[in-house]
Scaffold this motif. Structure first.
Motif: not given
Length: 220
Positions: A26-33, A65-78
């Motif tokens: 289920d989406i409610e059991e899944s973590d997303a970025l 309804g995700w279990k968790s959602v975080g933000v991943l900004e690609l311009t910051a990754l380098p």
């Protein structure tokens, strides 16, 4: 990696069911970025639009309804050691990739190292919206290049077809089926025109159209 390539996000029960099937739970059991990067390359987007997408004011991605959602900004990754962000990506069940400018997004996927890391994410679901879907295609067509007009329209080529999104979108006179057919003539390979109620699911190379709306296969 499993791909759910949409025009407007998870907008109906059929697309939601396809997402759940890809996740294997289920989406409610899944973590997303959530990846908002493509918006920064699109002149029509703004800090306010990024905030609305991130907070779920625009439905279809972060508000499911995700279990968790975080933000991943690609311009910051380098500027971040890979041993930090790679673990974040590995831990995510889904990457929610917002719309904006597909070539800008492709650029930062390469610059950040995420593009070369994708083959390792065999169980991760990539949920793309508009440019977040188009970035996985070989070509997007000159009509959709807004970051560096006149520059390349080549994206990542993870799939072998191209996408014309937002078919028949209200008020967008350039997004008719006839325009999509004209666009497809400049695309060397198969393509799909899809509306906001349609998604293209790709699992183990098998392509399935999931739709409660309007779509058309182009250049079959």
């Amino acid at each position: 990696m499993k791909l759910l390539l949409t025009s407007g996000g998870v907008t109906n029960d059929s697309i939601r069911a396809a997402l759940t099937d890809m996740l294997g739970k289920d989406i409610e059991e899944s973590d997303a970025l959530f990846i908002p990067t493509a918006q920064w390359g699109q002149p029509a987007c703004s800090p306010q639009s990024v905030w609305r997408s991130t907070t779920g004011r625009w439905p279809g991605l972060t508000d499911l309804g995700w279990k968790s959602v975080g933000v991943l900004e690609l311009t910051a990754l380098p500027s971040i050691p890979p041993e930090r962000w790679v673990s974040w990506v590995r831990a995510a069940d889904a990457l929610l990739v917002d719309g904006g400018e597909a070539i800008f997004l492709a650029h930062w996927m390469r610059e950040s190292g995420l593009a070369e890391f994708l083959p390792d994410l065999t169980d991760t679901v990539w949920v793309g919206v508009s440019a977040g879907s188009m970035v996985m295609t070989p070509r997007i067509g000159a009509e959709f290049v807004d970051w560096e007009p006149g520059g390349t329209d080549e994206a990542l080529g993870v799939v072998d077809f191209s996408i014309f999104p937002h078919l028949d979108y209200p008020g967008w006179e350039t997004n008719t089926l006839e325009r999509a057919r004209q666009w497809a003539r400049s695309i060397p390979g198969p393509a799909y025109a899809i509306d906001e109620q349609t998604a293209i699911a790709v699992v183990d190379g098998a392509v399935t159209v999931v739709s409660e709306g309007h779509w058309e296969a182009l250049n079959p």
